[in-house]
Write an enzyme that holds these catalytic residues in place. Sequence first.
Site, mmCIF file in Angstrom:
data_model
loop_
_atom_site.group_PDB
_atom_site.id
_atom_site.type_symbol
_atom_site.label_atom_id
_atom_site.label_comp_id
_atom_site.label_asym_id
_atom_site.label_seq_id
_atom_site.Cartn_x
_atom_site.Cartn_y
_atom_site.Cartn_z
ATOM 1 N N SER A 32 0.841 -1.194 0.000
ATOM 2 C CA SER A 32 0.000 0.000 0.000
ATOM 3 C C SER A 32 0.873 1.240 0.000
ATOM 4 O O SER A 32 2.107 1.141 0.008
ATOM 5 C CB SER A 32 -0.902 -0.025 1.240
ATOM 6 O OG SER A 32 -1.899 0.953 1.155
ATOM 7 N N ASN A 33 0.253 2.389 -0.029
ATOM 8 C CA ASN A 33 0.951 3.659 0.142
ATOM 9 C C ASN A 33 0.521 4.255 1.470
ATOM 10 O O ASN A 33 -0.606 4.014 1.920
ATOM 11 C CB ASN A 33 0.564 4.641 -0.966
ATOM 12 C CG ASN A 33 1.233 4.328 -2.278
ATOM 13 O OD1 ASN A 33 2.211 3.602 -2.319
ATOM 14 N ND2 ASN A 33 0.688 4.864 -3.347
ATOM 15 N N ASP A 34 1.379 5.031 2.059
ATOM 16 C CA ASP A 34 1.050 5.685 3.324
ATOM 17 C C ASP A 34 0.143 6.882 3.013
ATOM 18 O O ASP A 34 0.566 7.825 2.349
ATOM 19 C CB ASP A 34 2.358 6.147 3.987
ATOM 20 C CG ASP A 34 2.169 6.456 5.453
ATOM 21 O OD1 ASP A 34 1.043 6.284 5.954
ATOM 22 O OD2 ASP A 34 3.153 6.851 6.096
ATOM 23 N N VAL A 50 -2.682 6.112 -5.081
ATOM 24 C CA VAL A 50 -2.921 4.817 -5.753
ATOM 25 C C VAL A 50 -1.606 4.032 -5.805
ATOM 26 O O VAL A 50 -0.566 4.590 -6.182
ATOM 27 C CB VAL A 50 -3.433 5.051 -7.198
ATOM 28 C CG1 VAL A 50 -3.793 3.728 -7.859
ATOM 29 C CG2 VAL A 50 -4.603 6.021 -7.221
#
Length: 214
Positions: free
Chosen positions: A28-30, A96
């Site tokens: 994921s991304n932070d 995203v």
Amino acid sequence: MKSFEKTLRILITAGPTREYIDPVRYLSNDSSGQMGFSLAAAARRLGCDVTLVAGPVALPTPAGVKRIDVISARDMQCAVTKVSAKTDVIIMAAAVADWRPSRTSRAKIKKTTASSKPHSIALIENPDILAELGKKKKPHQILVGFALETEKLERNARAKLAHKRCDWIVANLSTSIGARQSSAILISADGRRTPLPRLLKEDLAVVILSHVLG
Ligand code: C5P
């Protein structure tokens, strides 16, 4: 700020996406989602018809906003594609994930003690939702992207603005991740550059909309 004669339809994305490796692990991304949710709340207060496509975040839905929850980049692409043709303004504030595992295991992957070699995960690129929107943008639509960078902020942001055919890009540094406040540089496709002061994200959202909606 002005209110509009015709109800403007705005689509905003927010938060991260999750790309599952197995049922319990993901890439994921932070991202807290605060910026996108603040934009949605501010747009609603201006009288816009707001749809918020949100990745997994722990934030309440702003009053009067239609919310569609998604998990992965491909879920977000589906939701955005369904709504985008009927919107006047699209703001992609979501972080995203650029890649996803080439396969998702149905079962939790077990640790093996037999090998001390590094494990690797094959990754494939996710669709670039904003670039797709840029390619099929209608003449009346306004497309806004975000560029969160750790270095060469403006140069990278300008490259994204051009590559993804946005009308505006909001450039900010990775120090704003999860923070209540953020500063940014707003850059338009016609070359205008507006540094925005460090503000609470709720207030920054109002300033960004005042430029983008004119
Ligand atoms: O990840 P990147 O820095 O390229 O993101 C820039 C902009 O593109 C953001 O507005 C983000 O929401 C959007 N984006 C997207 N689809 C991706 C990656 C980014 O729409 N796969």
